[in-house]
Design an enzyme around this catalytic site. Structure first.
Site, PDB file in Angstrom:
ATOM      1  N   SER A 222      55.574 -17.454  27.328  1.00  0.00           N
ATOM      2  CA  SER A 222      56.646 -17.856  26.406  1.00  0.00           C
ATOM      3  C   SER A 222      56.113 -17.863  24.986  1.00  0.00           C
ATOM      4  CB  SER A 222      57.154 -19.256  26.757  1.00  0.00           C
ATOM      5  OG  SER A 222      58.010 -19.761  25.749  1.00  0.00           O
TER       6      SER A 222
ATOM      7  N   TYR B 166      55.371 -28.612  26.876  1.00  0.00           N
ATOM      8  CA  TYR B 166      55.680 -27.342  27.536  1.00  0.00           C
ATOM      9  C   TYR B 166      54.903 -26.197  26.882  1.00  0.00           C
ATOM     10  CZ  TYR B 166      58.413 -23.139  28.648  1.00  0.00           C
ATOM     11  OH  TYR B 166      58.799 -21.870  29.030  1.00  0.00           O
TER      12      TYR B 166
END
Length: 251
Positions: free
Chosen positions: A144, A157
């Site tokens: 990501s 995250y």
């Protein structure tokens, strides 16, 4: 084995209910993929996903898999590879977590890290060794852009994805020349069930767009894929923004 166009005939998905993974599987089945394994926690959602792919003409099997149980990864994946060669392993499991809650409850933050990083290291190494033993194949790792630079809004995250990204890059270097190809995929904000209710960021994308980028990356044997491609330039610039200024940016 892959066909003449460089696309896989067999696919193992780790994270069998992932919207991105299923979009990728559908796209590859529409090309030439005929055997698909969906690995995930046993659930009606996993069976529904398998039925949906079977309706497209693929031979689809499900496999119990838990990212939080590393001790089970080797026997679980060993069962798959014992059935025949796997052309592509797609490592697609992960959780977003809840930043505010995870800051208040460290055990929740640990679960994000264990799922996104520790579980991925275990599964990635097991899959890589199996691919190396058979002498060919690709390991596709869903990372990501959140891992490119810490942001106040999702640094827990993001830190787990940063670790995963570095691990996958290093694994790719370790496997260079063995016949095994590692590809890191870095999507931006993806409109999906996981991000439902969150404010979109610029250059938001979809599971279908990520799937298309994965297919193209497999054809090209790319090592890194950004989705959308313009994010490469954006993140290159953001990495060099002074920290004091970066804190004030709406990112």
């Amino acid at each position: 084995m892959k066909d003449a166009f460089g696309l896989p005939q067999s696919l193992l998905v780790l994270g069998g209910t992932s919207e991105i993974a299923l979009a990728t599987a559908r796209r590859l089945i529409a090309r030439r993929t005929r055997t698909v394994w969906l690995a995930g926690r046993p659930s009606p959602a996993l069976e529904t996903a398998a039925d949906g792919l079977r309706a497209l003409g693929a031979d689809v099997r499900t496999l119990p898999f838990d990212a939080l149980d590393p001790g089970s990864h080797e026997p679980a994946l060993g069962k798959v590879f014992a059935e025949g060669d796997i052309d592509v392993v797609l490592l697609a499991f992960g959780i977003l977590g809840d930043q505010a809650r995870d800051e208040r409850e460290p055990l929740s933050a640990v679960r994000v890290a264990q799922t996104n990083y520790t579980g991925a290291v275990s599964a990635g190494l097991v899959a890589a060794r199996s691919l190396q033993t058979q002498g060919h194949g690709s390991l596709v790792v869903l990372s990501s852009v959140a891992g490119e630079r810490a942001r106040r809004s999702n640094f827990i995250y993001g830190s787990s994805k940063a670790g995963l990204d570095v691990f996958a890059q290093g694994l790719g270097d370790a496997l260079h020349g063995t016949g095994v190809h590692v590809m890191v995929v870095r999507p931006g904000f993806v409109r999906s069930k996981m991000t439902a209710g969150l404010a979109e960021t610029p250059l938001a994308t979809t599971p279908g767009a990520v799937a298309a980028a994965v297919e193209l990356g497999l054809r090209r044997r790319s090592e890194t894929v950004w989705v959308p491609g313009r994010l490469r330039v954006v993140m290159s610039a953001l990495r060099h923004v002074p920290r004091g200024l970066f804190r004030r940016l709406p990112v």
